[in-house]
Motif scaffolding. Structure first.
Motif, PDB file in Angstrom:
ATOM      1  N   VAL A  50       0.749   2.533 -10.484  1.00 16.27           N
ATOM      2  CA  VAL A  50       0.476   2.535 -11.642  1.00 16.27           C
ATOM      3  C   VAL A  50      -0.865   3.341 -11.395  1.00 16.27           C
ATOM      4  CG1 VAL A  50      -0.514   0.355 -11.786  1.00 16.27           C
ATOM      5  CG2 VAL A  50       0.671   1.565 -13.924  1.00 16.27           C
TER       6      VAL A  50
ATOM      7  N   SER B 181      -2.238   2.317 -18.287  1.00 22.00           N
ATOM      8  CA  SER B 181      -1.309   2.097 -18.071  1.00 22.00           C
ATOM      9  C   SER B 181      -0.585   0.429 -18.619  1.00 22.00           C
ATOM     10  CB  SER B 181      -0.507   2.223 -17.172  1.00 22.00           C
ATOM     11  OG  SER B 181      -0.241   3.124 -16.524  1.00 22.00           O
TER      12      SER B 181
ATOM     13  N   LYS C  17       2.020  -4.601 -20.458  1.00 25.87           N
ATOM     14  CA  LYS C  17       3.528  -4.501 -19.909  1.00 25.87           C
ATOM     15  C   LYS C  17       4.745  -3.615 -19.002  1.00 25.87           C
ATOM     16  CE  LYS C  17       7.816  -6.039 -22.337  1.00 25.87           C
ATOM     17  NZ  LYS C  17       8.481  -7.434 -21.893  1.00 25.87           N
ATOM     18  N   HIS C  18       3.961  -1.922 -18.587  1.00 26.99           N
ATOM     19  CA  HIS C  18       4.840  -1.075 -18.000  1.00 26.99           C
ATOM     20  C   HIS C  18       4.389  -1.412 -16.684  1.00 26.99           C
ATOM     21  CE1 HIS C  18       5.868   2.717 -16.810  1.00 26.99           C
ATOM     22  NE2 HIS C  18       4.717   2.811 -15.726  1.00 26.99           N
TER      23      HIS C  18
ATOM     24  N   GLN D 131       6.685  -4.228 -16.057  1.00 30.71           N
ATOM     25  CA  GLN D 131       8.205  -3.374 -16.231  1.00 30.71           C
ATOM     26  C   GLN D 131       8.542  -3.615 -14.907  1.00 30.71           C
ATOM     27  OE1 GLN D 131       8.110  -1.199 -19.056  1.00 30.71           O
ATOM     28  NE2 GLN D 131       9.356  -2.893 -20.355  1.00 30.71           N
TER      29      GLN D 131
END
Length: 193
Positions: free
Chosen positions: A12, A16, A19-20, A23
């Motif tokens: 990531v 970012s 929440k991303h 997920q």
């Protein structure tokens, strides 16, 4: 290390949304992932603990005194929650070094970094998978290496401890020792008669 680590890298970016990251962790069933900048250099690690800390708004109904929550008080980006400057390991280091790093710190996953690039992640779960290998699998791997190395020995494995029999030559025993302990899941070695 390469045989044990997770090489299918899920990462990531610092910008970012949290929440991303949540997920991605959920979808890939991982507990931590590297945070890479735009040049794919490691800048941190984000873990389950990082993303859940402060991610829930307190339920006002559960308190006698209402809790005031200000807009923007929850973490917005991965950079807000990640651990910068993470503990790492190289792919050419042995598993014992990884075990020390994981056991001596609160870290549950290590980025595996070669030449400044993340090539995988090594987690406690990966190490448990190695230790859980069956005695039969370990024996077959040790036997295969000994055959390749032209070191004739009878191989027995009980609870991860390898017993090698039928070899009395000190030089051959030294080679057998090096080969046998290189097999993932071997926790001990002894020579029998």
């Amino acid at each position: 290390m390469r045989d044990v680590m997770t090489s299918e890298l899920v990462s990531v970016r610092p910008g970012s949304p949290v929440k991303h990251a949540i997920q991605l962790m959920h979808a890939h069933q991982i507990t931590a992932m590297p945070v890479l900048d735009e040049e794919d250099r490691l800048v941190g690690v984000v873990s389950e603990a990082d993303v859940i800390r402060g991610s829930m708004i307190p339920d006002r109904r559960a308190r006698e005194i209402p809790v005031e929550v200000e807009a923007g008080s929850l973490p917005a980006t991965v950079a807000d929650v990640m651990t910068p400057g993470p503990v790492t390991i190289r792919s050419d280091q042995d598993l014992a070094t990884a075990v020390e790093r994981l056991a001596d710190t609160q870290v549950k996953s290590l980025p595996v970094v070669d030449d400044g690039r993340v090539v995988g992640m090594l987690s406690r779960r990966d190490l448990i998978a190695v230790l859980a290998r069956s005695d039969e699998q370990i024996a077959a791997d040790v036997d295969g290496l000994l055959r390749e190395g032209a070191v004739p020995c009878q191989v027995d494995v009980v609870d991860g401890v390898v017993e090698l029999r039928g070899q009395s030559d000190p030089q051959a025993r030294g080679i057998a020792r090096v080969l046998a302990v290189s097999v993932p899941g071997v926790v001990g070695l002894r020579f029998g008669d």
